[in-house]
Structures are given as structure tokens and as C-alpha cells.
Design a protein around this motif. Structure first.
Motif, short mmCIF file in Angstrom:
data_model
loop_
_atom_site.label_atom_id
_atom_site.label_comp_id
_atom_site.label_asym_id
_atom_site.label_seq_id
_atom_site.Cartn_x
_atom_site.Cartn_y
_atom_site.Cartn_z
N GLN A 1 -10.36 -7.44 5.30
CA GLN A 1 -9.82 -6.12 5.64
C GLN A 1 -9.76 -5.23 4.40
OE1 GLN A 1 -5.99 -6.72 7.41
NE2 GLN A 1 -6.79 -7.50 9.33
N LEU A 2 -9.23 -5.78 3.31
CA LEU A 2 -9.10 -5.02 2.08
C LEU A 2 -10.45 -4.62 1.51
CD1 LEU A 2 -6.28 -7.15 0.39
CD2 LEU A 2 -6.02 -4.87 1.37
N ALA A 3 -11.39 -5.55 1.49
CA ALA A 3 -12.71 -5.27 0.94
C ALA A 3 -13.46 -4.26 1.79
CB ALA A 3 -13.51 -6.57 0.83
N ALA A 4 -13.38 -4.42 3.12
CA ALA A 4 -14.07 -3.49 4.02
C ALA A 4 -13.50 -2.09 3.89
CB ALA A 4 -13.97 -3.98 5.46
N GLY A 5 -12.16 -1.98 3.80
CA GLY A 5 -11.54 -0.67 3.64
C GLY A 5 -11.98 0.00 2.35
N TRP A 6 -12.03 -0.79 1.27
CA TRP A 6 -12.44 -0.27 -0.04
C TRP A 6 -13.88 0.26 0.04
CZ3 TRP A 6 -9.25 -0.82 -4.52
CH2 TRP A 6 -9.84 -0.37 -5.71
N GLU A 7 -14.76 -0.52 0.64
CA GLU A 7 -16.16 -0.10 0.74
C GLU A 7 -16.32 1.13 1.62
OE1 GLU A 7 -19.22 -3.19 1.26
OE2 GLU A 7 -17.64 -4.67 0.93
N HIS A 8 -15.59 1.19 2.74
CA HIS A 8 -15.67 2.35 3.62
C HIS A 8 -15.24 3.63 2.90
CE1 HIS A 8 -16.22 -0.34 7.05
NE2 HIS A 8 -16.45 0.72 7.78
N ALA A 9 -14.17 3.53 2.12
CA ALA A 9 -13.61 4.73 1.49
C ALA A 9 -14.32 5.11 0.19
CB ALA A 9 -12.12 4.51 1.21
N LEU A 10 -14.66 4.11 -0.63
CA LEU A 10 -15.14 4.41 -1.98
C LEU A 10 -16.62 4.10 -2.19
CD1 LEU A 10 -12.03 3.10 -3.95
CD2 LEU A 10 -12.45 5.37 -3.01
N GLY A 11 -17.25 3.45 -1.22
CA GLY A 11 -18.69 3.27 -1.28
C GLY A 11 -19.18 2.11 -2.13
N HIS A 12 -18.30 1.22 -2.57
CA HIS A 12 -18.74 0.06 -3.34
C HIS A 12 -17.73 -1.06 -3.16
CE1 HIS A 12 -15.68 0.61 -6.53
NE2 HIS A 12 -15.88 1.90 -6.33
N GLU A 13 -18.13 -2.27 -3.50
CA GLU A 13 -17.24 -3.41 -3.37
C GLU A 13 -16.16 -3.38 -4.44
OE1 GLU A 13 -19.42 -7.02 -3.49
OE2 GLU A 13 -20.62 -6.57 -1.70
N LEU B 1 -1.26 -1.97 6.22
CA LEU B 1 -2.69 -1.73 6.08
C LEU B 1 -2.99 -0.24 6.17
CD1 LEU B 1 -5.48 -3.02 5.75
CD2 LEU B 1 -5.61 -3.23 8.24
N ALA B 2 -2.26 0.49 7.02
CA ALA B 2 -2.43 1.94 7.10
C ALA B 2 -2.02 2.60 5.78
CB ALA B 2 -1.59 2.50 8.25
N ASN B 3 -0.96 2.09 5.13
CA ASN B 3 -0.56 2.60 3.81
C ASN B 3 -1.68 2.39 2.79
OD1 ASN B 3 3.05 2.05 3.47
ND2 ASN B 3 1.91 3.42 4.77
N TYR B 4 -2.32 1.24 2.87
CA TYR B 4 -3.43 0.92 1.96
C TYR B 4 -4.59 1.90 2.20
CZ TYR B 4 -7.57 -1.67 0.32
OH TYR B 4 -8.75 -2.04 -0.27
N CYS B 5 -4.91 2.15 3.46
CA CYS B 5 -5.98 3.10 3.78
C CYS B 5 -5.64 4.50 3.29
CB CYS B 5 -6.22 3.11 5.29
SG CYS B 5 -6.89 1.56 5.96
N GLN B 6 -4.38 4.87 3.42
CA GLN B 6 -3.94 6.19 2.95
C GLN B 6 -4.07 6.28 1.43
OE1 GLN B 6 -0.02 7.22 4.34
NE2 GLN B 6 -0.07 9.26 3.45
N ALA B 7 -3.76 5.20 0.74
CA ALA B 7 -3.90 5.18 -0.72
C ALA B 7 -5.37 5.33 -1.13
CB ALA B 7 -3.32 3.89 -1.28
N LEU B 8 -6.27 4.68 -0.38
CA LEU B 8 -7.70 4.80 -0.68
C LEU B 8 -8.17 6.25 -0.51
CD1 LEU B 8 -9.12 1.60 1.07
CD2 LEU B 8 -8.90 2.00 -1.39
N MET B 9 -7.73 6.89 0.58
CA MET B 9 -8.15 8.27 0.82
C MET B 9 -7.54 9.23 -0.21
SD MET B 9 -7.89 8.59 4.96
CE MET B 9 -8.86 7.56 6.07
N SER B 10 -6.44 8.83 -0.83
CA SER B 10 -5.78 9.67 -1.82
C SER B 10 -6.37 9.49 -3.21
CB SER B 10 -4.28 9.36 -1.87
OG SER B 10 -3.70 9.47 -0.59
#
Length: 214
Positions: A152-164, A197-206
Motif C-alpha cells: 500500500q505504501l509503495a503503491a501510494g508513493w509511486e502513484h503520487a511521486l512517480g518513482h519507487e 492511510l488517507a493521512n499518508y496519501c494527503q501527505a504525499l499530495m502535499s
């Protein structure tokens, strides 16, 4: 590194300068990352209206005879269309777009300003659009990779930031998620894992890496 050393201020245009995504691209990026973006082309504009605290948000006004808000109108997913199709009115700038320097709606606007100000960070912290899309992204990750926290963490990171993520980044992300989950369990949230997990996604988008192109 050599270019940075020989031309630190990029006066000789030795590289592409760091730039922030414009308002419309940033909103579209949030929608695309959460999986909500609807690429439908053409058609009538997506309407905007004032919410209960006076911010301009996407929605269709439904006022009674005394000009008081009635039941919200279901836009059937149209609210997730590209920002290009959001209604533009001089007196009704969508709050999210306005914070990130949406173009002025007066005549002879040849160039929009580019600012970096505190309200932009606050938008990513508190704006309902960002909070809702973060949760949608979290739900999407759970559906895509199941209950495996690392995936979940790795997929979210890749979706938001474009790399592993690196091993260190993934470790810090896991630590953050575990702390948030424990906090939400303590506060009796119904879905502490999903909320964390939603907090994590929000942090990635920020993150600057999401908002800025380098």
C-alpha cells in the motif's frame, strides 16, 4: 551537479528551472492520483457555488425562496472533470484554484503570477476537496494491493511521486502510518487503518515533489 556549480542561479539557462504546477494542473493531478479524474471532453461547464462558510466550491446551487441552501444536487461525477471545464466567473473563483494563482478574469491578463504563500499549505491540510480525494486514494490502494501495508505504501508513493520509495523512505512511511493508526484507534475511529492511510496519501499530495516539477 556540474551545471549547478557553474550556473547556480540558472542565468545561462543550463537546466530547466524548478516550477510549481499551475492551479488547474495541480487540481487535475490530485484527481488523477486518487483515480477520480473523469476525462470527458466538451459539454457544459462544471458549476461552482458558495458553501456554508462562504468558500467557492464545485456544486450546483439549490436555494429556496429565501435564498437559503437546500439539499445538495448530485453532479453524477461531473465534479471530477478536468479543471479546464470548471465554470469561470470573476466573482466566483474556485477556492482551491484561487489559492494557487488561477488567472485573473479581467481583460488584458497576459501572464498570471506565481506565488508561494502560507494559504497553499493550509489548502492541502484542511481543504475538503483534498481530504476527500486523499480518502478516495486510500480506498483505491486497498482495492489494488489488498491489506499488505508495505505494498500500500509503495503503491501510494509511486502513484503520487512517480518513482519507487527508497528503503529509508518506506521505513519512515511505515512508522508514520503505524503511529497514525494507533492514534485513531485510541480515539475510537471506525476505520483507523483506512483513516491513517488517507493521512499518508494527503501527505504525499502535499509534498514538494508532488506540487513542484524539477
Amino acid at each position: 551537479l556540474a551545471l549547478h556549480a557553474s550556473d547556480p542561479d540558472n542565468r545561462l539557462l543550463g537546466r530547466v528551472s524548478l516550477r510549481r504546477l499551475d492551479a488547474e494542473s495541480l487540481r487535475d493531478a490530485v484527481l488523477a492520483t486518487s483515480g477520480s479524474l473523469i476525462p470527458t471532453r466538451n459539454g457544459p461547464p462544471v458549476p461552482v457555488m458558495a458553501d456554508r462558510v462562504g468558500q467557492w466550491v464545485i456544486g450546483k446551487e439549490n436555494l429556496d425562496g429565501e435564498r437559503k441552501p437546500g439539499k445538495s444536487v448530485d453532479l453524477m461525477g461531473e465534479q471530477h472533470r478536468r479543471s479546464l471545464y470548471v465554470q469561470v466567473r470573476r466573482s466566483r473563483k474556485l477556492s482551491f484554484l484561487a489559492a494557487f494563482d488561477a488567472p485573473a478574469m479581467e481583460p488584458n491578463c497576459a501572464k498570471r503570477p506565481v506565488s508561494t504563500v502560507a494559504p497553499q499549505a493550509l489548502i492541502f491540510m484542511n481543504n475538503k476537496f483534498v481530504v476527500d480525494q486523499s480518502r478516495i486514494m486510500a480506498e483505491r490502494l486497498q482495492k489494488l494491493v489488498g491489506d499488505d501495508l508495505g505494498r500500500q505504501l509503495a503503491a501510494g508513493w509511486e502513484h503520487a511521486l512517480g518513482h519507487e520509495p527508497t528503503v529509508a523512505e518506506l521505513s519512515r512511511a511505515r512508522e508514520f502510518l503505524q503511529k497514525q493508526t494507533a492514534l485513531f484507534k485510541e480515539r475510537k475511529y471506525k476505520q483507523p487503518g483506512l483513516t491513517a492511510l488517507a493521512n499518508y496519501c494527503q501527505a504525499l499530495m502535499s509534498a514538494n515533489r508532488f506540487v513542484y516539477v524539477d
